[in-house]
Design a protein around this motif. Structure first.
Motif, short mmCIF file in Angstrom:
data_model
loop_
_atom_site.label_atom_id
_atom_site.label_comp_id
_atom_site.label_asym_id
_atom_site.label_seq_id
_atom_site.Cartn_x
_atom_site.Cartn_y
_atom_site.Cartn_z
N GLY A 143 36.32 -10.33 -18.85
CA GLY A 143 37.49 -11.34 -18.77
C GLY A 143 39.04 -11.16 -18.93
N LEU A 144 38.66 -10.01 -20.14
CA LEU A 144 39.40 -9.61 -20.38
C LEU A 144 40.19 -7.94 -20.04
CD1 LEU A 144 38.71 -8.26 -24.18
CD2 LEU A 144 40.38 -10.05 -23.48
N GLU A 145 39.00 -7.90 -18.78
CA GLU A 145 40.03 -6.97 -17.29
C GLU A 145 40.77 -7.65 -16.21
OE1 GLU A 145 40.41 -3.65 -16.36
OE2 GLU A 145 38.48 -2.81 -17.57
N GLY A 146 39.80 -9.10 -16.58
CA GLY A 146 40.88 -10.03 -15.64
C GLY A 146 41.78 -9.99 -16.14
N VAL A 147 42.06 -10.30 -17.23
CA VAL A 147 43.73 -10.93 -17.62
C VAL A 147 44.57 -9.52 -17.52
CG1 VAL A 147 44.74 -11.02 -19.43
CG2 VAL A 147 42.75 -12.51 -19.05
N ILE A 148 44.09 -8.28 -18.06
CA ILE A 148 44.81 -7.57 -17.86
C ILE A 148 45.45 -6.85 -16.72
CG2 ILE A 148 45.24 -4.76 -18.86
CD1 ILE A 148 42.77 -5.61 -21.01
N THR A 149 44.37 -6.82 -15.86
CA THR A 149 44.59 -6.18 -14.68
C THR A 149 45.96 -7.57 -13.82
OG1 THR A 149 42.64 -5.58 -14.02
CG2 THR A 149 44.18 -5.95 -12.07
N ALA A 150 45.79 -8.86 -14.41
CA ALA A 150 46.54 -9.09 -13.62
C ALA A 150 47.82 -8.81 -14.52
CB ALA A 150 46.12 -10.54 -14.30
N VAL A 151 48.28 -9.19 -15.46
CA VAL A 151 49.24 -8.53 -16.31
C VAL A 151 50.51 -7.28 -16.21
CG1 VAL A 151 50.51 -8.32 -18.56
CG2 VAL A 151 48.89 -10.24 -18.42
N LEU A 152 49.02 -6.37 -15.48
CA LEU A 152 49.49 -5.28 -15.50
C LEU A 152 49.87 -5.24 -14.10
CD1 LEU A 152 47.03 -2.32 -16.48
CD2 LEU A 152 49.02 -2.50 -17.41
N ASP A 153 49.86 -5.48 -13.08
CA ASP A 153 49.99 -5.74 -11.59
C ASP A 153 51.02 -7.13 -11.38
OD1 ASP A 153 48.06 -4.20 -10.67
OD2 ASP A 153 46.93 -5.85 -10.59
N GLU A 154 51.27 -7.64 -12.02
CA GLU A 154 52.71 -8.93 -12.32
C GLU A 154 53.90 -7.70 -13.34
OE1 GLU A 154 54.95 -12.22 -11.27
OE2 GLU A 154 52.88 -11.15 -10.75
N PHE A 155 53.78 -7.43 -14.44
CA PHE A 155 55.02 -6.55 -15.16
C PHE A 155 54.63 -4.88 -15.14
CE2 PHE A 155 53.90 -10.78 -16.92
CZ PHE A 155 55.17 -11.46 -16.20
N PRO A 156 53.86 -4.38 -14.57
CA PRO A 156 54.31 -2.99 -14.34
C PRO A 156 54.90 -2.18 -15.15
CG PRO A 156 54.70 -3.34 -12.14
CD PRO A 156 54.91 -5.13 -12.85
N HIS A 157 56.51 -2.47 -14.85
CA HIS A 157 56.87 -1.72 -15.62
C HIS A 157 57.38 -1.42 -16.89
CE1 HIS A 157 58.50 0.19 -11.40
NE2 HIS A 157 58.26 -1.52 -11.50
N VAL A 158 56.33 -2.98 -17.25
CA VAL A 158 56.11 -3.78 -18.83
C VAL A 158 55.50 -2.73 -20.12
CG1 VAL A 158 57.15 -5.28 -20.16
CG2 VAL A 158 58.83 -5.52 -18.56
N TRP A 159 54.35 -2.91 -18.91
CA TRP A 159 53.10 -2.61 -20.02
C TRP A 159 52.51 -1.61 -19.45
CZ3 TRP A 159 51.81 -6.25 -23.52
CH2 TRP A 159 52.55 -7.57 -23.32
N VAL A 160 52.38 -0.93 -18.62
CA VAL A 160 51.66 0.45 -18.21
C VAL A 160 51.35 1.68 -19.55
CG1 VAL A 160 53.85 1.35 -16.51
CG2 VAL A 160 50.67 1.50 -16.47
N ARG A 161 52.85 1.19 -19.62
CA ARG A 161 53.12 2.78 -20.52
C ARG A 161 52.51 2.13 -21.95
NH1 ARG A 161 56.55 6.49 -19.99
NH2 ARG A 161 56.49 7.17 -22.29
#
Length: 640
Positions: free
Chosen positions: A442-460
């Motif tokens: 469940g958490l992997e699904g949410v983290i993947t969604a957030v990373l893909d939607e806001f890659p420049h903000v969250w990836v670092r």
């Protein structure tokens, strides 16, 4: 962007199905970026090539003129993938096989006709559950995005589906981790010579406590309670100190510490993405099967086990005439396989492009269904033993459902077996690993969604600064202490009331509605022909007529059937001796609606901010706006 013609069609066809061309190349099929130009090339699949700026002259070749242009660009940094294929399979199996397989399926099965229930269960799996399961794996693998950003490549106006899925995942984590914490507390309490729920001489016991496994002659009355029941309700939950939802009592500090430990384990299991979680599931996904086998063998050797098996499987064919049986079968297979939660999209997005997701869908679905069936034997051999010891019918012993079946009835049976400490430890370890797998997912699904939607903000933050992300967990604890999340309320002495409310309303009807709209958006707006074309591009073959009929008609009707049945007969909430007040039912519907409302809200917002007439806005809203990345060597190809 300069045009780089390909030398021949053979250079494209040289890449075999089942393998990505290279790890650092992506083929993009979709809508070109504004201002991109490309020369046409005569390529049968409608693609020509355009190099990334700076690619050099080494890639220059010639090609005849063509009908459809293909934009290609070099992409050195690619999406991470599973270390091994088996990592993906174990992750999906671990997600699909959860606590519900152990407690919900056996209870639903015997309640709805025993062996006769397997018929509607199988039918609903074939025509409803598995097609939706296959759909999500194919979508995630082809478009390689999480549940939010994937909609820009399918049908942008339905992007609210991804937001709704993330909110549902938040609600699930709010109560699911609490149940895992209960199992952890039981595990810690099991490291004693005599299990604490075998005696009526503890500080939490009452005068009604009756140990019918003792050697003394005892009389069981309507007011009698077992040591296991009092340990669960008065010591673990401490629910007697709460008056209900209106007064949850004080904090249960032992559960707070257990939940903090669970959060820590979850964090260090997924903090590096699928590279770490893919290794952790080698333990958490396989260990429960070892324990199930041990418990099955032990249960089969107990006196009276045959009574439980007979009660579990004896068919009552008259039950098949009841609509409720078919509703329960449909709901059980849907929530067991788990489409609509965004997890399958996330997991499949880390697959290689030509991975056989069709085979994966069939294998993992079969494993999940068989696990549910075998779990029934594990539970009912022990219930038969309990009935033998109590000298009662199995139906009297098997009254408990949900967590009570595990934490009262099964725990009591284990406590009165030889080598009870050992079996208690392995049983609660199994419950913890089953729960952790689903939480990881469940958490992997949410983290993947957030990373893909806001890659420049969250990836670092997530990859380069994991400690910083850990601090965000502490901030989450701060918001929880302010009462801003439901899981905080589940840590009070009346937290079990909150867990029951969230379990019934926060996920059930909401995720069913989300899955229905998802299926309609994919097969009716994106198009069944386009979807099948995508599958053929990945696997080399197109889905047959059976799958097309299921996707277009049967699966949506399957979901609509469950939703209507739920709305026509909402659950009557009762936990132990507490009847939920009417206002709590209204609160439950509000919680369920809070996630689903994301979909119409985003549709309205999209129509407002999009320029043009209403018709133009709708057309833009249902037209994919970003290309899909398809690996193919050192180039990225866009259909233009």
């Amino acid at each position: 962007m300069e045009t780089t013609p390909l030398n021949s069609q053979k250079e494209l066809s040289a890449y075999k199905d089942g393998e990505d061309c290279q790890e650092n190349g992506v083929l993009q099929k979709g809508v070109p970026a504004p201002g991109d130009k490309a020369e046409s090339g005569q390529i049968s699949n409608g693609y020509s090539a355009v190099p990334n700026p700076g690619a050099g002259d080494d890639t220059q070749h010639s090609i005849p003129a063509a009908t459809t242009a293909l934009v290609a660009e070099v992409h050195p940094a690619e999406r991470e993938t599973w270390g091994k294929k088996v990592d993906f399979l174990l992750s999906v199996i671990g997600y699909a096989v959860d606590l519900g397989n152990v407690w919900r399926f056996p209870y639903i099965c015997y309640q709805n006709g025993g062996g006769a229930f397997l018929l509607p269960y199988t039918i609903m799996a074939i025509f409803g559950g598995i097609p939706l399961f296959y759909m999500e794996l194919a979508l995630g693998q082809y478009h390689r995005n999480g549940c939010i950003s994937i909609w820009t490549k399918i049908c942008p106006i339905f992007k609210g589906i991804g937001c709704a899925i993330c909110l549902i995942a938040f609600y699930i984590a709010s109560y699911y981790n609490t149940i895992i914490a209960w199992a952890l507390y039981y595990l810690i309490s099991s490291f004693t010579e005599q299990l604490p729920w075998t005696s009526c001489e503890n500080s939490w016991n009452t005068g009604n406590c009756t140990n019918y496994f003792s050697e003394d002659n005892i009389t069981w009355t309507l007011h009698s309670t077992s040591p296991a029941e009092e340990f669960y309700t008065r010591h673990v939950l401490q629910i007697h100190r709460s008056k209900g939802l209106q007064d949850l009592g004080g904090l249960s500090w032992q559960l707070v510490l257990c939940i903090m430990f669970i959060f820590t384990v979850i964090y260090f299991s997924i903090w590096k993405g699928v590279k770490t979680s893919g290794k952790v599931v080698w333990v958490t996904a396989t260990f429960p099967y070892i324990i199930l086998l041990i418990l099955l063998v032990r249960g089969a050797t107990l006196p009276g086990a045959w009574r439980g098996v007979l009660f579990y499987l004896k068919p009552n064919w008259q039950k098949l005439l009841e609509t409720g049986v078919w509703v329960d079968a449909a709901a059980q297979i849907f929530f067991s396989l788990g489409p609509g939660f965004g997890v399958l999209l996330a997991f499949a997005s880390y697959n290689k492009f030509h991975n056989n997701c069709y085979q994966d869908a069939l294998v993992t679905s079969a494993v999940n269904c068989m696990t549910s069936f075998v779990s029934g034997f594990v539970i009912f051999t022990v219930l038969g033993y309990m009935a033998e010891m109590r000298k009662e019918d199995v139906s009297e012993v098997a009254k408990d459902a949900g967590p009570s079946l595990l934490f009262i009835t099964y725990a009591e049976a284990i406590a009165n077996m030889p080598a009870s400490t050992f079996f208690a430890i392995v049983f609660f370890l199994m419950l913890i690993t089953l729960g952790l797998d689903s939480t990881f997912a469940g958490l992997e699904g949410v983290i993947t969604a957030v990373l893909d939607e806001f890659p420049h903000v969250w990836v670092r933050t997530l990859q380069d600064y994991p400690k910083k992300f850990f601090l965000s967990l502490l901030k989450r604890g701060g918001s929880a202490s302010a009462g801003l999340e439901p899981s905080w309320w589940s840590r009070f002495q009346g937290g079990a009331y909150v867990v029951k409310l969230l379990e019934e309303f926060a996920t059930g009807p909401a995720v069913l509605t989300v899955a229905l709209i998802e299926a309609v958006a994919v097969f009716w707006f994106y198009g069944i022909n386009q979807f099948c074309s995508d599958v053929k591009e990945m696997l080399g073959f197109s889905p047959g007529w059976f799958w097309k009929i299921c996707w277009v008609a049967i699966s949506p009707l399957f979901l609509l059937f469950i939703i209507c049945s739920f709305l026509m007969s909402p659950p009557q909430l009762r936990l132990f001796q507490y009847d939920y007040p009417r206002w709590s039912i209204i609160l439950g519907y509000c919680i369920g609606t809070s996630s689903f409302i994301c979909i119409p809200t985003y549709i309205t917002y999209r129509l407002i901010v999009t320029p043009g007439t209403l018709k133009e806005r709708i057309i833009k809203g249902i037209t994919p706006e970003t290309p899909t990345a398809i690996p193919c060597g050192d180039i990225r190809l866009n259909a233009v």
